[in-house]
Design a protein around this motif. Structure first.
Motif, PDB file in Angstrom:
ATOM      1  N   VAL A  42       0.838  -1.202   0.000  1.00  0.00           N
ATOM      2  CA  VAL A  42       0.000   0.000   0.000  1.00  0.00           C
ATOM      3  C   VAL A  42       0.875   1.255   0.000  1.00  0.00           C
ATOM      4  O   VAL A  42       0.816   2.050  -0.938  1.00  0.00           O
ATOM      5  N   VAL A  43       1.699   1.428   1.027  1.00  0.00           N
ATOM      6  CA  VAL A  43       2.496   2.652   1.121  1.00  0.00           C
ATOM      7  C   VAL A  43       3.453   2.778  -0.070  1.00  0.00           C
ATOM      8  O   VAL A  43       3.537   3.837  -0.700  1.00  0.00           O
ATOM      9  N   PRO A  56       9.739   0.719   0.198  1.00  0.00           N
ATOM     10  CA  PRO A  56      10.252   0.726  -1.182  1.00  0.00           C
ATOM     11  C   PRO A  56      10.543  -0.646  -1.759  1.00  0.00           C
ATOM     12  O   PRO A  56      11.067  -0.739  -2.878  1.00  0.00           O
ATOM     13  N   LEU A  57      10.221  -1.720  -1.057  1.00  0.00           N
ATOM     14  CA  LEU A  57      10.663  -3.051  -1.474  1.00  0.00           C
ATOM     15  C   LEU A  57      10.189  -3.424  -2.873  1.00  0.00           C
ATOM     16  O   LEU A  57      10.971  -3.901  -3.705  1.00  0.00           O
ATOM     17  N   ARG A  58       8.916  -3.236  -3.174  1.00  0.00           N
ATOM     18  CA  ARG A  58       8.402  -3.630  -4.492  1.00  0.00           C
ATOM     19  C   ARG A  58       9.085  -2.859  -5.611  1.00  0.00           C
ATOM     20  O   ARG A  58       9.456  -3.439  -6.645  1.00  0.00           O
ATOM     21  N   ARG A  70       8.917   2.607  12.081  1.00  0.00           N
ATOM     22  CA  ARG A  70      10.216   2.579  11.411  1.00  0.00           C
ATOM     23  C   ARG A  70      10.282   1.393  10.448  1.00  0.00           C
ATOM     24  O   ARG A  70      10.803   1.503   9.341  1.00  0.00           O
ATOM     25  N   ARG A  71       9.747   0.249  10.872  1.00  0.00           N
ATOM     26  CA  ARG A  71       9.725  -0.934  10.006  1.00  0.00           C
ATOM     27  C   ARG A  71       8.929  -0.649   8.732  1.00  0.00           C
ATOM     28  O   ARG A  71       9.350  -1.014   7.619  1.00  0.00           O
ATOM     29  N   ALA A  72       7.781  -0.006   8.866  1.00  0.00           N
ATOM     30  CA  ALA A  72       6.943   0.294   7.705  1.00  0.00           C
ATOM     31  C   ALA A  72       7.668   1.211   6.725  1.00  0.00           C
ATOM     32  O   ALA A  72       7.598   1.015   5.505  1.00  0.00           O
TER      33      ALA A  72
END
Length: 216
Positions: free
Chosen positions: A119-120, A158-160, A151-153
């Motif tokens: 989502v983000v 940006p992973l995708r 912080r984890r979120a």
């Protein structure tokens, strides 16, 4: 409840299983109640709701996600995540405030991680230049927040894009170093540094598979 929210809640309860509920609680821990509906049932419920209520606007989608999230039932909140995933093209940088509230209250990787990654991240990638600048400032704040889940979120978001050959790798490196080199901090419920450090490890491992040329 709204018609869509009522439909989704009843559908999830119809898919309930006490055995799956017990297994989910054992796997995820307390903090939520569990209907025991499968992930497939959750996704199917969201799909059916969108078919029953075509033409939902941005405000309809965000209001429904908050309605689902309001009751601390895991499957309802997961449905809220899937709903935002399905309609991410409608979201804007101002919706990060709502998502921040979801992350802070979830305190569970099975909800926080898909919120961040699915989502983000896509939300930010779809913004124009002005929206992107504003969204980046929000993530800059998240990565400095005492809440380890937030912080984890920020780190997972940006992973995708990074896996797909896009994304802002230098920015991820800066955020990661900020987290890894900061003095130890405890989150609301334990080792927030471990939550954030684990997110860095996940992104590094995944990008190494697809983009081994990137250096940390």
């Amino acid at each position: 409840m709204s018609d869509a929210g009522d439909f989704m809640d009843l559908a999830l309860q119809r898919e309930s299983s006490w055995r799956r509920a017990e297994e989910a609680e054992a796997r995820h821990g307390g903090g939520h109640r569990y209907y025991g509906a499968s992930v497939g049932a959750v996704r199917g419920t969201v799909r059916d709701a969108l078919r029953r209520h075509p033409g939902m606007t941005h405000d309809d989608i965000t209001a429904l996600s908050s309605e689902l999230w309001e009751v601390p039932v895991f499957e309802r909140r997961l449905a809220g995540v899937v709903l935002l995933q399905s309609c991410v093209r409608l979201l804007t940088n101002t919706d990060l405030t709502r998502i921040e509230g979801f992350v802070r209250s979830a305190r569970l990787g099975a909800l926080v991680d898909p919120l961040a990654i699915d989502v983000v991240g896509p939300l930010i990638e779809g913004l124009d230049v002005v929206g992107r600048v504003r969204a980046d400032s929000v993530l800059d704040r998240w990565v400095r927040d005492p809440d380890g889940w937030l912080r984890r979120a920020a780190l997972l978001s940006p992973l995708r894009a990074l896996r797909a050959g896009a994304g802002d790798w230098p920015r991820f490196v800066r955020h990661s170093r900020l987290v890894l080199e900061s003095p130890p901090r405890l989150s609301h419920e334990g080792d927030g540094d471990a939550l954030a450090a684990a997110a860095v490890s996940v992104v590094l491992a995944e990008t190494a598979k697809h983009r081994p040329e990137l250096e940390f």
